[in-house]
Enzyme design. Structure first.
Site, short mmCIF file in Angstrom:
data_model
loop_
_atom_site.label_atom_id
_atom_site.label_comp_id
_atom_site.label_asym_id
_atom_site.label_seq_id
_atom_site.Cartn_x
_atom_site.Cartn_y
_atom_site.Cartn_z
N GLN A 1 0.77 -1.25 0.00
CA GLN A 1 0.00 0.00 0.00
C GLN A 1 0.80 1.30 0.00
OE1 GLN A 1 -3.36 2.38 2.64
NE2 GLN A 1 -2.98 0.30 3.17
N GLU B 1 1.24 -1.24 8.30
CA GLU B 1 0.44 -0.11 8.77
C GLU B 1 0.36 0.02 10.31
OE1 GLU B 1 -1.52 2.39 7.16
OE2 GLU B 1 -1.81 3.03 9.22
N ASP C 1 0.60 3.75 6.05
CA ASP C 1 0.87 3.38 4.66
C ASP C 1 0.59 4.55 3.71
OD1 ASP C 1 1.76 0.84 5.06
OD2 ASP C 1 -0.19 -0.09 4.83
N GLY D 1 -7.85 20.73 19.38
CA GLY D 1 -7.52 22.15 19.47
C GLY D 1 -8.12 22.80 20.70
N GLY D 2 -8.20 24.10 20.67
CA GLY D 2 -8.71 24.85 21.81
C GLY D 2 -10.23 24.94 21.83
N1 COA Z 1 11.89 -10.27 -9.02
C1 COA Z 1 12.57 -11.04 -8.15
N2 COA Z 1 12.47 -10.90 -6.81
C2 COA Z 1 11.64 -9.94 -6.37
C3 COA Z 1 10.91 -9.09 -7.23
C4 COA Z 1 11.06 -9.29 -8.63
N3 COA Z 1 10.43 -8.55 -9.51
N4 COA Z 1 10.18 -8.24 -6.48
C5 COA Z 1 10.44 -8.54 -5.19
N5 COA Z 1 11.32 -9.55 -5.11
C6 COA Z 1 11.88 -10.17 -3.92
C7 COA Z 1 12.73 -9.20 -3.13
O1 COA Z 1 13.98 -9.03 -3.73
C8 COA Z 1 12.79 -9.90 -1.79
O2 COA Z 1 13.79 -10.88 -1.84
P1 COA Z 1 14.95 -11.01 -0.72
O3 COA Z 1 14.26 -11.20 0.57
O4 COA Z 1 15.71 -12.20 -1.16
O5 COA Z 1 15.75 -9.79 -0.73
C9 COA Z 1 11.45 -10.62 -1.72
O6 COA Z 1 10.88 -10.50 -3.02
C10 COA Z 1 10.47 -10.10 -0.72
O7 COA Z 1 10.45 -8.68 -0.67
P2 COA Z 1 10.03 -7.96 0.68
O8 COA Z 1 10.00 -6.52 0.48
O9 COA Z 1 10.91 -8.49 1.77
O10 COA Z 1 8.53 -8.49 0.85
P3 COA Z 1 7.84 -9.14 2.14
O11 COA Z 1 6.52 -9.59 1.65
O12 COA Z 1 8.68 -10.16 2.79
O13 COA Z 1 7.66 -7.91 3.14
C11 COA Z 1 6.92 -5.69 3.73
C12 COA Z 1 6.66 -6.95 2.90
C13 COA Z 1 5.89 -4.67 3.35
C14 COA Z 1 6.81 -6.02 5.22
C15 COA Z 1 8.33 -5.16 3.43
O14 COA Z 1 8.47 -5.02 2.04
C16 COA Z 1 8.66 -3.86 4.12
O15 COA Z 1 8.92 -3.80 5.33
N6 COA Z 1 8.67 -2.75 3.36
C17 COA Z 1 9.03 -1.43 3.85
C18 COA Z 1 7.94 -0.82 4.68
C19 COA Z 1 6.63 -0.74 3.96
O16 COA Z 1 6.49 -0.19 2.89
N7 COA Z 1 5.61 -1.28 4.64
C20 COA Z 1 4.24 -1.05 4.26
C21 COA Z 1 3.74 -1.91 3.24
S1 COA Z 1 2.12 -1.37 2.86
#
Ligand code: COA
Length: 475
Positions: free
Chosen positions: A66, A188, A217, A296-297
């Site tokens: 998001q 979030e 988010d 607020g106030g």
């Molecule tokens: N091709 C190949 N690999 C891909 C890819 C693509 N096109 N797109 C994503 N990936 C891989 C990433 O490289 C990552 O691999 P790695 O762990 O080996 O480095 C993997 O997919 C997972 O990515 P990640 O961002 O860790 O996703 P997640 O589902 O595990 O975590 C979040 C999701 C949101 C918790 C995390 O991305 C995060 O903390 N983001 C920052 C804060 C944020 O925006 N949070 C709010 C989300 S609404």
């Protein structure tokens, strides 16, 4: 003779043109002194006909879920060409989350990814990296919200990107800024809790609460969008890109600014505008949860309206703004409160807010929230009806302004979405449906990157743009 006459004429013409140049440069200098003389002449095209605010800006969109998609959707509405990179076969995880129409992209995905193009690339495949490097060379901004370190693990370090394209702006959402929690994954509600929202939301007697508004988010996505536009503006002077970071904890805290204000005010004594002051409940070391007190106030509270017994949204937010105290007293049938020293001043009223709101509620309960709104607005009393999502979805004025829009989608049919909440009079947003997974892969390789057919075939055959075959997956 004729020749001499001619050269005399030439001389006069030259002198005249020198004068014009002098006058022109004086005019330019005067404009410069006014501060905006360097800008092009105002367009003579009709409003909304001179392109969009971000026309010409190309975004390499590596966002998912998001926060990041909120940011790039806004930039797309403002006219940027947003190329969303998705993992082959899977795409943004939200495509398949909270599914309501089998086989179609979810509303979670469609409502956050309008006006974008989608290309599928395995960013860890050498041929995928080749395509990404080409995209980096021709894009202005890379936006990502992967878990900390994920972009580096793909080989897309700042150094690598900056070497390929020194003008590139690299914008990231992360859960936390540098510090003890910088490596944490964040969603979030984690941000709402870590940014001071949860501890200050809810009722004093109850547990901390998260809010329905996605301040962690979508709120952070908004912050990031402003950072990107500012970096683009600065690049016009410096010619170089920069990193932009919006941490979700920081974004939430920014939106909870008034609570950090109150934290410091506690040193000077109790927070008199909090209803717990009037109820003689002592304050502790931290800002307490304030229920529905207004920040607020001007004291305010949520009051029941006619029908509250069966309608969970038959309520109104009522603000006892000081300048209209007299009007409030007349409306609720307590005209003596206008002059009674116990009620006449804001200070005198503070310890009695509970009693005052109970009395106002006796009046609001005799009317629907819309009747209260009408009667109060006539005499300038600020009130806010508690609108349900159903009422908002059906509100004609929101449809008219494009804040609520109906969009058609090839696999899910018609659905409602929130359009661009930021209205520019010369850059009018149209909401275009979200892309199907990889819908624009060929178009981007051919028309944007202008890769020869031979190279496209080679990249495609390598498997870098498509989902691994079932057997490969199993292996
Ligand atoms: N091709 C190949 N690999 C891909 C890819 C693509 N096109 N797109 C994503 N990936 C891989 C990433 O490289 C990552 O691999 P790695 O762990 O080996 O480095 C993997 O997919 C997972 O990515 P990640 O961002 O860790 O996703 P997640 O589902 O595990 O975590 C979040 C999701 C949101 C918790 C995390 O991305 C995060 O903390 N983001 C920052 C804060 C944020 O925006 N949070 C709010 C989300 S609404």
């Amino acid at each position: 003779m004729a020749t001499r006459k001619k050269s005399k004429g030439k001389g006069r013409a030259k002198a005249a043109s020198r004068k014009v140049v002098k006058l022109k440069s004086k005019a330019v200098a005067a404009k410069k002194a006014n501060g905006n003389g360097h800008l092009p002449r105002p367009s003579s095209k009709g409003w909304g006909q001179a392109g969009k605010a971000l026309t010409g800006v190309r975004i390499l969109d590596f966002t998912h879920v998001q926060s990041g998609p909120t940011c790039t959707q806004l930039l797309a509405w403002l006219g940027a060409d947003v190329i969303k990179v998705e993992r082959p076969g899977v795409g943004d995880i939200t495509r398949g989350q909270l599914v309501d129409v089998k086989g179609a992209d979810s509303l979670y995905f469609t409502m956050l990814n309008h006006n974008k193009r989608s290309i599928t690339i395995d960013s860890k495949h050498p041929q995928g990296r080749r395509v990404l490097d080409e995209l980096i060379k021709i894009c202005d901004v890379l936006v990502e919200n992967f878990a900390p370190g994920a972009l580096d693990r793909m080989g897309l370090t700042w150094e690598h990107i900056h070497k390929l394209n020194p003008r590139m702006i690299v914008a990231s959402v992360k859960g936390f800024g540098p510090g003890p929690y910088e490596d944490c994954k964040v969603y979030e509600n984690v941000a709402q809790c870590a940014g001071g929202s949860a501890s200050t939301t809810g009722f004093r007697e109850g547990p901390p609460l998260v809010t329905g508004a996605q301040i962690g988010d979508s709120g952070t996505g908004l912050h990031l969008a402003l950072g990107i536009v500012s970096a683009l503006f600065q690049r016009n002077r410096t010619g170089r890109g920069q990193k932009v970071l919006a941490a979700m904890q920081d974004g939430v805290l920014n939106l909870c600014r008034v609570k950090l204000r109150d934290q410091q005010r506690l040193k000077a004594g109790p927070l008199t505008e909090y209803s717990q002051y009037g109820e003689s409940v002592p304050f502790g070391a931290s800002v307490p949860r304030a229920g529905n007190d207004s920040g607020g106030g001007q004291p305010g509270w949520i009051l029941k309206c006619k029908g509250w017994e069966s309608d969970p949204d038959a309520y109104i937010y009522f603000i006892t703004q000081a300048p209209v105290w007299g009007e409030i007293c007349d409306l609720i049938g307590e005209p003596t409160w206008k002059t009674d020293a116990e009620y006449a001043t804001p200070r005198a009223r503070l310890p009695k807010l509970k009693k005052i709101f109970e009395r106002i509620e006796q009046w609001t309960m005799t009317k629907s929230k819309f009747e209260v709104m009408e009667l109060c607005n006539k005499v300038d009393i600020p009130v806010g009806p508690i609108l349900s999502m159903k009422e908002i979805a059906e509100e004609p004025s929101l449809r008219k302004t494009g804040t609520v829009v109906e969009v058609d989608h090839p696999t899910r049919g018609k659905y409602l979405t929130v359009g661009n909440p930021i209205k520019l009079s010369d850059s009018i947003s149209e909401v275009k449906r979200s892309p199907l997974l990889g819908e624009h892969t060929d178009e981007i390789l051919k028309d944007v990157l202008k890769l020869p057919a031979k190279d496209i075939a080679e990249i495609k055959n390598s498997g870098a743009l498509s989902a691994p075959k079932k057997e490969e997956k199993a292996a």
